[in-house]
Design a protein around this motif. Structure first.
Motif, mmCIF file in Angstrom:
data_model
loop_
_atom_site.group_PDB
_atom_site.id
_atom_site.type_symbol
_atom_site.label_atom_id
_atom_site.label_comp_id
_atom_site.label_asym_id
_atom_site.label_seq_id
_atom_site.Cartn_x
_atom_site.Cartn_y
_atom_site.Cartn_z
ATOM 1 N N THR A 202 0.856 -1.186 0.000
ATOM 2 C CA THR A 202 0.000 0.000 0.000
ATOM 3 C C THR A 202 0.890 1.233 0.000
ATOM 4 N N VAL A 203 0.329 2.356 -0.433
ATOM 5 C CA VAL A 203 1.111 3.582 -0.512
ATOM 6 C C VAL A 203 0.169 4.768 -0.358
ATOM 7 N N ASP A 204 0.642 5.798 0.322
ATOM 8 C CA ASP A 204 -0.050 7.080 0.343
ATOM 9 C C ASP A 204 0.628 7.973 -0.700
ATOM 10 N N VAL A 205 -0.155 8.827 -1.347
ATOM 11 C CA VAL A 205 0.368 9.635 -2.449
ATOM 12 C C VAL A 205 0.056 11.104 -2.230
ATOM 13 N N VAL A 206 1.087 11.947 -2.390
ATOM 14 C CA VAL A 206 0.923 13.394 -2.457
ATOM 15 C C VAL A 206 1.361 13.827 -3.840
ATOM 16 N N GLY A 207 0.453 14.452 -4.603
ATOM 17 C CA GLY A 207 0.783 14.848 -5.961
ATOM 18 C C GLY A 207 0.475 16.310 -6.210
ATOM 19 N N ARG B 107 -3.705 4.046 -0.420
ATOM 20 C CA ARG B 107 -4.489 4.094 0.813
ATOM 21 C C ARG B 107 -5.121 5.462 1.004
ATOM 22 N N LYS B 108 -4.331 6.532 0.847
ATOM 23 C CA LYS B 108 -4.821 7.903 0.928
ATOM 24 C C LYS B 108 -4.156 8.731 -0.167
ATOM 25 N N LEU B 109 -4.892 9.744 -0.655
ATOM 26 C CA LEU B 109 -4.423 10.551 -1.783
ATOM 27 C C LEU B 109 -4.569 12.029 -1.461
ATOM 28 N N VAL B 110 -3.510 12.789 -1.728
ATOM 29 C CA VAL B 110 -3.548 14.248 -1.604
ATOM 30 C C VAL B 110 -3.353 14.846 -2.993
ATOM 31 N N LEU B 111 -4.352 15.613 -3.443
ATOM 32 C CA LEU B 111 -4.268 16.315 -4.723
ATOM 33 C C LEU B 111 -3.946 17.777 -4.438
ATOM 34 N N ASN B 112 -2.790 18.228 -4.917
ATOM 35 C CA ASN B 112 -2.343 19.588 -4.643
ATOM 36 C C ASN B 112 -2.580 20.475 -5.862
ATOM 37 N N ASP B 113 -3.664 21.262 -5.794
ATOM 38 C CA ASP B 113 -4.003 22.271 -6.794
ATOM 39 C C ASP B 113 -4.167 21.691 -8.196
ATOM 40 N N VAL B 114 -4.932 20.616 -8.261
ATOM 41 C CA VAL B 114 -5.205 20.021 -9.567
ATOM 42 C C VAL B 114 -6.478 19.194 -9.481
ATOM 43 N N GLY B 115 -7.145 19.064 -10.625
ATOM 44 C CA GLY B 115 -8.339 18.245 -10.695
ATOM 45 C C GLY B 115 -8.642 17.888 -12.134
ATOM 46 N N PRO B 116 -9.801 17.273 -12.384
ATOM 47 C CA PRO B 116 -10.143 16.849 -13.743
ATOM 48 C C PRO B 116 -10.427 18.002 -14.703
ATOM 49 N N ASN B 117 -10.849 19.153 -14.184
ATOM 50 C CA ASN B 117 -11.124 20.288 -15.064
ATOM 51 C C ASN B 117 -9.826 20.866 -15.606
#
Length: 288
Positions: A100-105, A125-135
């Motif tokens: 398993t891995v946690d991700v900060v991107g 396991r957990k995900l951090v999205l830094n100032d980005v999304g599908p739009n």
């Protein structure tokens, strides 16, 4: 651990083999792995402060995505795209033997994390999205594409560092020491002694061959991927960001993993995680 081990892993693209360099912090046998993924023209060193802060808890792994920094370059620049980067990260996780891995991107790194988290049987396991999304904001992407492909050369480090600071001002307030580090991390001297940015200018090729219609298709695919994410997710947004609008961020909180949204005042695209208060937001989410 106050310093990182530098390692490489061999990856495959349709154009052949390439190396991906990565930094590893903390106990190499720690099963708790945190993967930190940088933005489109940045490098693994962006996460030095976060890695130091969290390496007692995590084995922190920070790759240079192919085409940047210490990593190799692709023979065919058309493959500088998120699916290739996701494939490389899967190869890296196999090397790490991480269940398993946690991700900060950050920015592009967030899209890599989003893509991986959307896949069935993924290890996140957990995900951090830094100032980005599908739009996708076409104006912001055009700005980034023009910047990426410009063959900038500077006679001195000071001149190059001033340029990096000028185009990075949306990152928010930083000290002179911090600006110096952010510049030094992404600059190198070429054979002629000129200072240039430490990435393959071919990164701009996929941007330049994109059209309004292809951006629309990509956005639809990203939303579908986002809606497939099941893991707990945190969305961080620079309050002045031109890449992730507030409307898009709020929509993201209602769909897919329905993340918590944290907005950072006085910051645009994108928060740098150089400051203790920003690192604490991520740490609280990951460890809370």
């Amino acid at each position: 651990m106050t310093s990182a081990l530098h390692k490489t892993v061999q990856c495959l693209s349709p154009g052949g083999l390439h190396t991906m360099a990565y930094q590893e912090w903390g106990d190499p046998h720690n099963p708790n792995v945190l993967l930190c993924l940088h933005g489109v023209t940045r490098v693994s060193d962006d996460f030095d402060q976060m890695a130091r802060a969290l390496s007692d808890t995590y084995r922190v792994v920070c790759p240079d995505i192919v085409g940047r920094g210490r990593s190799g370059r692709l023979r065919d620049p058309q493959y500088y795209v998120v699916p290739q980067y996701v494939s490389d990260i899967v190869t890296l996780l196999a090397r790490l033997n991480a269940d398993t891995v946690d991700v900060v991107g950050t920015s592009m790194g967030g899209l890599i994390g989003l893509g991986l988290a959307s896949l069935q049987d993924n290890p996140i396991r957990k995900l951090v999205l830094n100032d980005v999304g599908p739009n996708l904001n076409p104006e912001a992407l055009i700005r980034i594409a023009d910047y990426i492909g410009a063959d900038m050369r500077f006679p001195t480090f000071e001149a190059a560092a001033a340029y990096i600071k000028a185009i990075s001002l949306p990152f928010g307030e930083h000290t002179d020491v911090e600006w110096h580090k952010m510049a030094a991390d992404v600059l190198r001297q070429n054979a002629d002694g000129e200072w240039v940015r430490h990435y393959d200018l071919g990164l701009a090729v996929p941007f330049k061959t994109s059209t309004v219609d292809s951006y629309k298709v990509a956005e639809m695919m990203l939303w579908a991927a986002y809606d497939a994410i099941k893991c707990p997710t945190l969305l961080i947004r620079g309050a002045n960001s031109d890449l992730l609008s507030r409307e898009s961020a709020l929509l993201m909180t209602q769909r897919g993993p329905k993340p918590e949204l944290v907005e950072l005042a006085g910051v645009g695209h994108a928060p740098t995680f150089l400051h203790a208060d920003q690192i604490a937001i991520v740490s609280h989410f990951l460890l809370g």
